[in-house]
Enzyme design. Structure first.
Site, PDB file in Angstrom:
ATOM      1  N   LYS A  36       0.846  -1.210   0.000  1.00 50.51           N
ATOM      2  CA  LYS A  36       0.000   0.000   0.000  1.00 50.51           C
ATOM      3  C   LYS A  36       0.878   1.255   0.000  1.00 50.51           C
ATOM      4  O   LYS A  36       2.081   1.189   0.304  1.00 50.51           O
ATOM      5  CB  LYS A  36      -0.883  -0.015   1.249  1.00 50.51           C
ATOM      6  CG  LYS A  36      -0.077   0.094   2.544  1.00 50.51           C
ATOM      7  CD  LYS A  36      -0.932  -0.133   3.782  1.00 50.51           C
ATOM      8  CE  LYS A  36      -0.085  -0.023   5.044  1.00 50.51           C
ATOM      9  NZ  LYS A  36      -0.838  -0.434   6.241  1.00 50.51           N
ATOM     10  N   ARG A 134      -9.933   0.371  15.040  1.00 52.30           N
ATOM     11  CA  ARG A 134      -9.804   1.000  13.735  1.00 52.30           C
ATOM     12  C   ARG A 134     -10.796   0.258  12.853  1.00 52.30           C
ATOM     13  O   ARG A 134     -11.969   0.245  13.158  1.00 52.30           O
ATOM     14  CB  ARG A 134      -8.330   0.885  13.280  1.00 52.30           C
ATOM     15  CG  ARG A 134      -7.900   1.965  12.327  1.00 52.30           C
ATOM     16  CD  ARG A 134      -6.405   1.909  12.012  1.00 52.30           C
ATOM     17  NE  ARG A 134      -6.045   0.764  11.175  1.00 52.30           N
ATOM     18  CZ  ARG A 134      -4.822   0.544  10.676  1.00 52.30           C
ATOM     19  NH1 ARG A 134      -3.833   1.382  10.952  1.00 52.30           N
ATOM     20  NH2 ARG A 134      -4.568  -0.507   9.915  1.00 52.30           N
ATOM     21  N   HIS A 166      -5.921  -6.973  13.293  1.00 53.01           N
ATOM     22  CA  HIS A 166      -4.677  -6.187  13.224  1.00 53.01           C
ATOM     23  C   HIS A 166      -4.274  -5.769  14.634  1.00 53.01           C
ATOM     24  O   HIS A 166      -5.115  -5.379  15.442  1.00 53.01           O
ATOM     25  CB  HIS A 166      -4.918  -4.961  12.339  1.00 53.01           C
ATOM     26  CG  HIS A 166      -3.688  -4.230  11.902  1.00 53.01           C
ATOM     27  ND1 HIS A 166      -2.528  -4.860  11.525  1.00 53.01           N
ATOM     28  CD2 HIS A 166      -3.446  -2.902  11.757  1.00 53.01           C
ATOM     29  CE1 HIS A 166      -1.623  -3.944  11.176  1.00 53.01           C
ATOM     30  NE2 HIS A 166      -2.147  -2.746  11.311  1.00 53.01           N
ATOM     31  N   ARG A 222       1.345 -10.471   7.591  1.00 53.79           N
ATOM     32  CA  ARG A 222       1.256  -9.337   6.661  1.00 53.79           C
ATOM     33  C   ARG A 222       2.406  -8.378   6.956  1.00 53.79           C
ATOM     34  O   ARG A 222       2.368  -7.648   7.945  1.00 53.79           O
ATOM     35  CB  ARG A 222      -0.072  -8.591   6.856  1.00 53.79           C
ATOM     36  CG  ARG A 222      -1.334  -9.442   6.675  1.00 53.79           C
ATOM     37  CD  ARG A 222      -2.585  -8.568   6.777  1.00 53.79           C
ATOM     38  NE  ARG A 222      -2.625  -7.793   8.013  1.00 53.79           N
ATOM     39  CZ  ARG A 222      -3.172  -8.197   9.157  1.00 53.79           C
ATOM     40  NH1 ARG A 222      -3.755  -9.375   9.243  1.00 53.79           N
ATOM     41  NH2 ARG A 222      -3.146  -7.411  10.221  1.00 53.79           N
ATOM     42  N   TYR A 267      14.871  30.600   6.692  1.00 57.88           N
ATOM     43  CA  TYR A 267      13.764  31.397   7.230  1.00 57.88           C
ATOM     44  C   TYR A 267      13.781  31.453   8.748  1.00 57.88           C
ATOM     45  O   TYR A 267      13.990  30.441   9.415  1.00 57.88           O
ATOM     46  CB  TYR A 267      12.419  30.794   6.807  1.00 57.88           C
ATOM     47  CG  TYR A 267      12.130  30.903   5.332  1.00 57.88           C
ATOM     48  CD1 TYR A 267      12.122  32.138   4.688  1.00 57.88           C
ATOM     49  CD2 TYR A 267      11.841  29.767   4.590  1.00 57.88           C
ATOM     50  CE1 TYR A 267      11.824  32.231   3.325  1.00 57.88           C
ATOM     51  CE2 TYR A 267      11.545  29.846   3.241  1.00 57.88           C
ATOM     52  CZ  TYR A 267      11.539  31.079   2.611  1.00 57.88           C
ATOM     53  OH  TYR A 267      11.251  31.159   1.282  1.00 57.88           O
ATOM     54  N   CYS A 314      13.132  24.285   3.822  1.00 64.60           N
ATOM     55  CA  CYS A 314      12.195  25.090   3.035  1.00 64.60           C
ATOM     56  C   CYS A 314      11.382  24.184   2.107  1.00 64.60           C
ATOM     57  O   CYS A 314      11.547  22.974   2.109  1.00 64.60           O
ATOM     58  CB  CYS A 314      12.953  26.125   2.219  1.00 64.60           C
ATOM     59  SG  CYS A 314      14.119  27.095   3.195  1.00 64.60           S
ATOM     60  N   MET A 315      10.516  24.787   1.301  1.00 64.87           N
ATOM     61  CA  MET A 315       9.655  23.992   0.425  1.00 64.87           C
ATOM     62  C   MET A 315      10.468  23.213  -0.616  1.00 64.87           C
ATOM     63  O   MET A 315      10.199  22.048  -0.878  1.00 64.87           O
ATOM     64  CB  MET A 315       8.638  24.892  -0.271  1.00 64.87           C
ATOM     65  CG  MET A 315       7.605  24.129  -1.085  1.00 64.87           C
ATOM     66  SD  MET A 315       6.479  25.212  -1.960  1.00 64.87           S
ATOM     67  CE  MET A 315       5.556  25.948  -0.613  1.00 64.87           C
ATOM     68  N   ASP A 316      11.455  23.875  -1.198  1.00 60.26           N
ATOM     69  CA  ASP A 316      12.193  23.290  -2.323  1.00 60.26           C
ATOM     70  C   ASP A 316      13.648  23.002  -2.004  1.00 60.26           C
ATOM     71  O   ASP A 316      14.364  22.478  -2.854  1.00 60.26           O
ATOM     72  CB  ASP A 316      12.232  24.272  -3.502  1.00 60.26           C
ATOM     73  CG  ASP A 316      10.920  24.938  -3.738  1.00 60.26           C
ATOM     74  OD1 ASP A 316       9.966  24.202  -4.017  1.00 60.26           O
ATOM     75  OD2 ASP A 316      10.832  26.174  -3.620  1.00 60.26           O
TER      76      ASP A 316
HETATM   77  C1  LIG Z   1      -0.041  -1.415   6.860  1.00 63.75           C
HETATM   78  C2  LIG Z   1      -0.625  -2.680   7.361  1.00 63.75           C
HETATM   79  C3  LIG Z   1       0.182  -3.816   7.575  1.00 63.75           C
HETATM   80  C4  LIG Z   1       1.688  -3.785   7.489  1.00 63.75           C
HETATM   81  O1  LIG Z   1       2.210  -3.302   8.684  1.00 63.75           O
HETATM   82  P1  LIG Z   1       3.802  -3.279   8.940  1.00 63.75           P
HETATM   83  O2  LIG Z   1       3.935  -2.841  10.321  1.00 63.75           O
HETATM   84  O3  LIG Z   1       4.343  -2.288   7.957  1.00 63.75           O
HETATM   85  O4  LIG Z   1       4.291  -4.644   8.681  1.00 63.75           O
HETATM   86  C5  LIG Z   1      -0.429  -5.004   7.912  1.00 63.75           C
HETATM   87  N1  LIG Z   1      -1.773  -5.072   8.048  1.00 63.75           N
HETATM   88  C6  LIG Z   1      -2.564  -3.996   7.885  1.00 63.75           C
HETATM   89  C7  LIG Z   1      -4.024  -4.131   8.071  1.00 63.75           C
HETATM   90  C8  LIG Z   1      -2.022  -2.758   7.546  1.00 63.75           C
HETATM   91  O5  LIG Z   1      -2.820  -1.706   7.415  1.00 63.75           O
END
Ligand SMILES: *Cc1c(COP(=O)(O)O)cnc(C)c1O
Length: 410
Positions: A36, A134, A166, A222, A267, A314-316
């Site tokens: 992702k 979540r 999770h 995951r 700045y 800065c921005m750039d």
């Molecule tokens: C982003 C995410 C992961 C991966 O987590 P890491 O800590 O980067 O391994 C696994 N499961 C879900 C649902 C996530 O949103």
């Protein structure tokens, strides 16, 4: 001059393959590599390809669009998506054979509608909230969700391929929430089993869980951050888990000039030279995702020596202190993140009061991103051509064919 020569993010696909292979060995169960958010800033499609080459059985993404983009790029393996908004069209993902995730009965309804449109049964996973608060079904809603999911399975609308949750605190293995979440997950699995669901995969662990909490591994882990070679629980990695950071970030010194004692920088004049020194200007800033909070805290390396960031980012652009002897460095590259002695993403996280996840994921803007392969597979696999892509649509000219990167294979 090309964007690539100004500032570039170099991603070593061999490092990603190495990390995925190590994660498979350590976890001892199949690995879903989470790609992702453009693979945490590493480039989703090339990172996904490297992950597959190293044996990632699954890929994971947040949005359905990310999943469909992976399919459009040719990925054909198992692929899970888990974050939709009300009214979103699930049909393209279901038509593309993506495993989708339902949190509630509304999601089941949306999936059923998409199945009616596509004419093809969905692969559906159910997410239960075991304590992160979540996504996922609340425990009070779980029995109704699994009953409805089972009914849809019996009707042929979908197959329930997975049940998952999770973790909130897996980077603190001794945190009591871990055991509570695991117990809640096991309860949820029992409820699903009683309802007649027989998912292919039950999964709970992210990178830190996979590495530090063996009992959370179930059928699949995951892993996002660890696949990119960063430590999800800094300082707590088990001995022998040698992750290799895949990302190197560099920028060309745009200008090198002396300043006098008493001269202030950037700045707000937040830094003033106590003695004469030479400063260098880097053509990257917070528009590229270099945190403004890094001002007066972060360091880069120039010619193998640390150079502190002076004044605010800065921005750039940003200014680094090359030391009084440094005039010969004009036109050289500064390394923001890279192999020692360059800073790590974790060091940047410390300087900016954040986590390495945020540091690598936010880098983009006018950096050109280039993929290299420090260990191309011999034999069957095609050697990977270095490819360069702008990280935004903003880059004005296509980057030239890059030369090989010298420091590969770290
Ligand atoms: C982003 C995410 C992961 C991966 O987590 P890491 O800590 O980067 O391994 C696994 N499961 C879900 C649902 C996530 O949103």
């Amino acid at each position: 001059m090309t964007a690539e020569e100004r500032a570039q993010i170099v991603v070593d696909l061999a490092a990603i393959r190495h990390n995925v292979a190590r994660l498979r060995e350590v976890a001892g169960v199949p690995v879903m590599v989470v790609v992702k958010a453009d693979a945490y800033g590493h480039g989703m499609v090339p990172a996904a390809r490297a992950a597959r080459e190293a044996g990632a059985t699954w890929l994971g993404v947040a949005s359905l669009d990310e999943a469909v983009a992976l399919r459009a790029a040719g990925d054909e393996g198992r692929l899970l998506a888990w974050l939709v908004v009300p009214g979103e069209d699930w049909a393209p993902a279901i038509a593309a054979d993506v495993d989708v995730t339902a949190y509630d009965l509304d999601h089941l309804e949306a999936v059923a509608e998409a199945v009616a449109v596509t004419g093809r049964p969905a692969r559906l996973q159910l997410k239960v909230d075991t304590g992160l608060s979540r996504g996922g079904a609340r425990r009070e809603e779980w029995a109704a969700l699994v009953a409805a999911a089972r009914a849809g399975e019996v009707a042929g609308t979908w197959r329930v391929t997975g049940i998952w949750s999770h973790l909130a605190c897996s980077d603190e293995p001794e945190h009591p929430a871990n055991a509570r979440q695991e117990a809640a997950f096991r309860e949820a699995l029992a409820v699903a089993d009683d309802a007649g669901l027989r998912p292919e995969v039950r999964h709970l662990a992210n990178s830190a869980g996979a590495l530090l909490l063996p009992s959370t591994r179930f059928d699949l882990v995951r892993c996002g951050l660890a696949a990119y070679g960063l430590d999800p629980a800094p300082g707590r990695l088990p001995a022998g888990v040698d992750l290799r950071p895949a990302m190197t970030v560099r920028a060309r010194l745009a200008l090198v000039k002396p300043i006098a004692a008493g001269d202030a920088v950037s700045y707000g004049h937040t830094w003033t030279a106590a003695a004469p020194t030479v400063v260098g200007l880097l053509p990257v800033g917070y528009a590229e995702g270099v945190p403004r909070a890094a001002g007066n805290r972060a360091e880069v390396t120039v010619a193998g020596r640390r150079a502190p960031v002076r004044g605010v980012v800065c921005m750039d652009q940003l200014v680094v202190d090359l030391g009084p002897e440094a005039a010969e460095h004009a036109g050289e590259d500064a390394v923001l993140i890279g192999p020692a002695p360059a800073p790590t993403a974790q060091e940047w996280a410390g300087w900016c009061d954040t986590i390495s996840y945020e540091i690598v994921t936010r880098l983009g803007g006018r950096f050109a991103r280039r993929h290299v392969d420090s260990a191309p597979a011999s034999g069957t696999a095609e050697p990977t051509e270095p490819t360069t892509e702008p990280t935004t649509e903003m880059t004005t000219e296509p980057a030239s064919v890059p030369t090989a990167v010298g420091e590969g294979g770290r």
